[in-house]
Design a protein around this motif. Structure first.
Motif, PDB file in Angstrom:
ATOM      1  N   PHE A   1      -6.257  12.454  -1.753  1.00 15.48           N
ATOM      2  CA  PHE A   1      -6.018  11.766  -2.389  1.00 15.48           C
ATOM      3  C   PHE A   1      -4.883  10.667  -1.749  1.00 15.48           C
ATOM      4  N   ALA A   2      -4.679  10.937  -0.364  1.00 13.44           N
ATOM      5  CA  ALA A   2      -3.241   9.960   0.405  1.00 13.44           C
ATOM      6  C   ALA A   2      -4.469   8.745   0.629  1.00 13.44           C
ATOM      7  N   ARG A   3      -5.465   9.281   1.298  1.00 16.98           N
ATOM      8  CA  ARG A   3      -6.297   8.064   1.698  1.00 16.98           C
ATOM      9  C   ARG A   3      -7.298   7.310   0.215  1.00 16.98           C
ATOM     10  N   PHE A   4      -6.920   7.821  -0.822  1.00 13.38           N
ATOM     11  CA  PHE A   4      -7.499   7.179  -1.938  1.00 13.38           C
ATOM     12  C   PHE A   4      -7.093   6.430  -2.117  1.00 13.38           C
ATOM     13  N   GLY A   5      -5.018   6.548  -2.161  1.00 13.26           N
ATOM     14  CA  GLY A   5      -3.983   5.126  -1.972  1.00 13.26           C
ATOM     15  C   GLY A   5      -4.208   4.138  -1.685  1.00 13.26           C
ATOM     16  N   GLU A   6      -4.458   4.972  -0.251  1.00 12.94           N
ATOM     17  CA  GLU A   6      -4.387   3.431   1.171  1.00 12.94           C
ATOM     18  C   GLU A   6      -5.561   2.618   0.229  1.00 12.94           C
ATOM     19  N   ILE A   7      -6.816   3.147  -0.008  1.00 19.03           N
ATOM     20  CA  ILE A   7      -8.190   2.618  -0.093  1.00 19.03           C
ATOM     21  C   ILE A   7      -7.184   1.266  -1.285  1.00 19.03           C
ATOM     22  N   LEU A   8      -6.917   2.239  -1.916  1.00 14.77           N
ATOM     23  CA  LEU A   8      -6.420   0.675  -3.213  1.00 14.77           C
ATOM     24  C   LEU A   8      -5.799   0.184  -3.242  1.00 14.77           C
ATOM     25  N   GLY A   9      -4.710   0.889  -2.085  1.00 16.78           N
ATOM     26  CA  GLY A   9      -3.277  -0.192  -1.938  1.00 16.78           C
ATOM     27  C   GLY A   9      -3.980  -1.518  -0.972  1.00 16.78           C
ATOM     28  N   LEU A  10      -4.515  -1.458  -0.137  1.00 18.66           N
ATOM     29  CA  LEU A  10      -5.513  -2.400   0.981  1.00 18.66           C
ATOM     30  C   LEU A  10      -6.328  -3.275  -0.269  1.00 18.66           C
ATOM     31  N   ALA A  11      -7.017  -2.907  -1.484  1.00 19.73           N
ATOM     32  CA  ALA A  11      -7.550  -3.637  -2.377  1.00 19.73           C
ATOM     33  C   ALA A  11      -6.948  -4.449  -3.357  1.00 19.73           C
ATOM     34  N   PHE A  12      -5.731  -4.347  -3.703  1.00 22.01           N
ATOM     35  CA  PHE A  12      -4.586  -4.324  -4.671  1.00 22.01           C
ATOM     36  C   PHE A  12      -4.042  -5.817  -3.885  1.00 22.01           C
ATOM     37  N   GLN A  13      -3.974  -5.369  -2.636  1.00 19.69           N
ATOM     38  CA  GLN A  13      -3.168  -6.828  -2.332  1.00 19.69           C
ATOM     39  C   GLN A  13      -4.436  -7.675  -2.063  1.00 19.69           C
ATOM     40  N   LEU A  14      -5.755  -7.269  -0.962  1.00 17.86           N
ATOM     41  CA  LEU A  14      -6.493  -7.873  -1.173  1.00 17.86           C
ATOM     42  C   LEU A  14      -6.676  -9.039  -2.782  1.00 17.86           C
ATOM     43  N   ALA A  15      -6.467  -8.498  -3.161  1.00 14.75           N
ATOM     44  CA  ALA A  15      -7.361  -8.851  -4.590  1.00 14.75           C
ATOM     45  C   ALA A  15      -5.589  -9.597  -5.586  1.00 14.75           C
ATOM     46  N   ASP A  16      -5.316  -9.433  -4.550  1.00 17.56           N
ATOM     47  CA  ASP A  16      -4.173 -10.602  -5.429  1.00 17.56           C
ATOM     48  C   ASP A  16      -3.775 -11.452  -4.276  1.00 17.56           C
ATOM     49  N   ASP A  17      -4.240 -11.444  -3.272  1.00 17.19           N
ATOM     50  CA  ASP A  17      -4.480 -12.971  -2.273  1.00 17.19           C
ATOM     51  C   ASP A  17      -5.206 -13.664  -2.676  1.00 17.19           C
TER      52      ASP A  17
ATOM     53  N   GLY B   1       0.805  -0.841   0.040  1.00 17.71           N
ATOM     54  CA  GLY B   1      -0.497   0.042  -0.160  1.00 17.71           C
ATOM     55  C   GLY B   1       0.742   1.168   0.544  1.00 17.71           C
ATOM     56  N   ALA B   2       1.994   1.058   0.338  1.00 12.68           N
ATOM     57  CA  ALA B   2       2.627   2.601   0.686  1.00 12.68           C
ATOM     58  C   ALA B   2       2.613   3.169  -0.870  1.00 12.68           C
ATOM     59  N   LEU B   3       3.587   2.596  -1.505  1.00 10.13           N
ATOM     60  CA  LEU B   3       4.544   2.661  -2.851  1.00 10.13           C
ATOM     61  C   LEU B   3       2.791   3.277  -3.648  1.00 10.13           C
ATOM     62  N   ILE B   4       1.469   2.534  -3.024  1.00 12.55           N
ATOM     63  CA  ILE B   4       0.595   3.033  -4.032  1.00 12.55           C
ATOM     64  C   ILE B   4      -0.536   4.664  -3.550  1.00 12.55           C
ATOM     65  N   ARG B   5      -0.146   4.346  -2.930  1.00 13.77           N
ATOM     66  CA  ARG B   5      -0.566   5.548  -1.552  1.00 13.77           C
ATOM     67  C   ARG B   5       0.625   6.633  -2.188  1.00 13.77           C
ATOM     68  N   ALA B   6       2.015   6.563  -1.757  1.00 14.55           N
ATOM     69  CA  ALA B   6       2.622   7.533  -2.925  1.00 14.55           C
ATOM     70  C   ALA B   6       2.505   8.143  -3.568  1.00 14.55           C
ATOM     71  N   ALA B   7       2.403   7.351  -4.461  1.00 11.46           N
ATOM     72  CA  ALA B   7       1.698   7.571  -6.436  1.00 11.46           C
ATOM     73  C   ALA B   7       0.323   8.668  -6.229  1.00 11.46           C
ATOM     74  N   THR B   8      -0.186   8.121  -5.390  1.00 13.16           N
ATOM     75  CA  THR B   8      -1.248   8.960  -5.280  1.00 13.16           C
ATOM     76  C   THR B   8      -1.179  10.825  -5.055  1.00 13.16           C
ATOM     77  N   VAL B   9      -0.634  10.274  -3.768  1.00 13.28           N
ATOM     78  CA  VAL B   9       0.036  12.162  -3.156  1.00 13.28           C
ATOM     79  C   VAL B   9       0.493  12.336  -4.148  1.00 13.28           C
ATOM     80  N   MET B  10       1.820  12.168  -4.617  1.00 13.08           N
ATOM     81  CA  MET B  10       2.394  13.142  -5.958  1.00 13.08           C
ATOM     82  C   MET B  10       2.016  13.580  -6.922  1.00 13.08           C
ATOM     83  N   GLY B  11       0.555  12.616  -7.204  1.00 13.51           N
ATOM     84  CA  GLY B  11       0.280  12.522  -8.802  1.00 13.51           C
ATOM     85  C   GLY B  11      -0.474  14.208  -7.526  1.00 13.51           C
TER      86      GLY B  11
END
Length: 308
Positions: free
Chosen positions: A220-236, A196-206
């Motif tokens: 957008f930091a929160r948006f990135g946190e959500i997408l980071g968690l969703a990405f890992q859940l989907a990966d699992d 999640g940290a890198l996805i959050r960073a990408a959204t904050v940097m944008g």
């Protein structure tokens, strides 16, 4: 995915691929002495192998949502930096001492295609290149903005972010002796750091590149946190439901390594329900931008519903 989103993501990925290729050409940059051919080839193998390019895509879409005058080309240094850091992490994660993977994006991993020492150095060089790109004036005219971007990426990629998350992941496998089995909170922290940290960073940097207010940066930091968690859940989920040919890499690794995941702890149905909830929350965060944010809303759905 909608056709419009698929097209937007594909078009961006093509532009990023070209931008990365330019930055990994043989001619040395000012201040460099030489670019060793084998090292450069290994870096290109790691970076120019396709992939979703989701993190830099999010950076670009958020920046251009906030400032429509920005072009993908203008955002390329920062987008390429995020992807270089991401690809470095994959090269190192695949090493025998880490996850010991032999396949990545349907191709041999770097240490298999070259050798372990070259893979380590290729990862080191990609990590360093990421900050080279952010520090250069071509990234942004304002040095304060460049410094903020460097800090965002460093904090996300280091001790308290991605690298720290990888360490927690190794510990969860029992690498360092017997310890307590990770509970749900431990797993969520690990995943927030490692993925999640890198996805959050990408959204904050944008957001920063788009000239965001502090409130917008937080949104957008929160948006990135959500997408980071969703990405890992989907990966699992994919690790237990997809095939190796669908994923382009090994599957069923988590169970084989004894890793605790939220899928194992909560069950497939509960994880799918959480993914639906996360998509709804991510979409709600985009309300101030209305229809102009549809591509980002589609990105949230893509992260949760992806099949590879």
């Amino acid at each position: 995915m909608t056709v419009a989103f698929e097209t937007a993501l594909s078009d961006f990925a093509s532009k990023l691929e070209a931008g990365l290729a330019v930055r990994l050409e043989p001619a040395p940059w000012p201040g460099e002495l030489a670019r060793p051919a084998r090292l450069l080839a290994a870096m290109r193998h790691a970076v120019l192998a396709g992939g979703k390019r989701l993190r830099p895509f999010l950076l670009s879409e958020i920046a251009r949502l906030l400032n429509p005058d920005l072009t993908v080309e203008a955002l390329m240094p920062a987008a390429a930096a995020v992807e270089c850091l991401h690809c470095y992490s994959l090269v190192h994660d695949d090493l025998p001492a880490m996850d010991d993977d032999t396949l990545r994006r349907g191709r041999p991993t770097v240490h298999v295609a070259y050798d372990e020492a070259t893979a380590i150095l290729a990862g080191d060089a990609l990590l360093t290149l990421a900050f080279d790109l952010l520090a250069d004036s071509a990234c942004h005219a304002n040095p304060a903005v460049r410094a903020a971007l460097v800090l965002d990426l460093a904090r996300a990629g280091g001790l308290g972010g991605m690298v720290g998350g990888q360490m927690l992941d190794l510990a969860a496998e029992g690498r360092f002796g017997e310890g307590a089995t990770p509970d749900e909170a431990d797993i969520r922290k690990l995943q927030a750091m490692k993925t999640g940290a890198l996805i959050r960073a990408a959204t904050v940097m944008g957001a920063r590149l788009g000239g965001a207010t502090e409130d917008e940066v937080r949104r957008f930091a929160r948006f990135g946190e959500i997408l980071g968690l969703a990405f890992q859940l989907a990966d699992d989920l994919l690790d237990v439901t997809a095939t190796q040919s669908e994923m382009g890499k090994a599957v069923a690794k988590d169970a084989a390594h004894g890793k605790g995941t939220l899928v194992a702890r909560l069950g497939i149905d509960a994880v799918r329900a959480e993914l639906e909830r996360l998509v709804a929350e991510a979409t709600d965060l985009l309300t101030p931008w209305g229809a102009r944010s549809e591509t980002l809303a589609a990105a949230a759905r893509f992260v949760a519903e992806r099949r590879r």
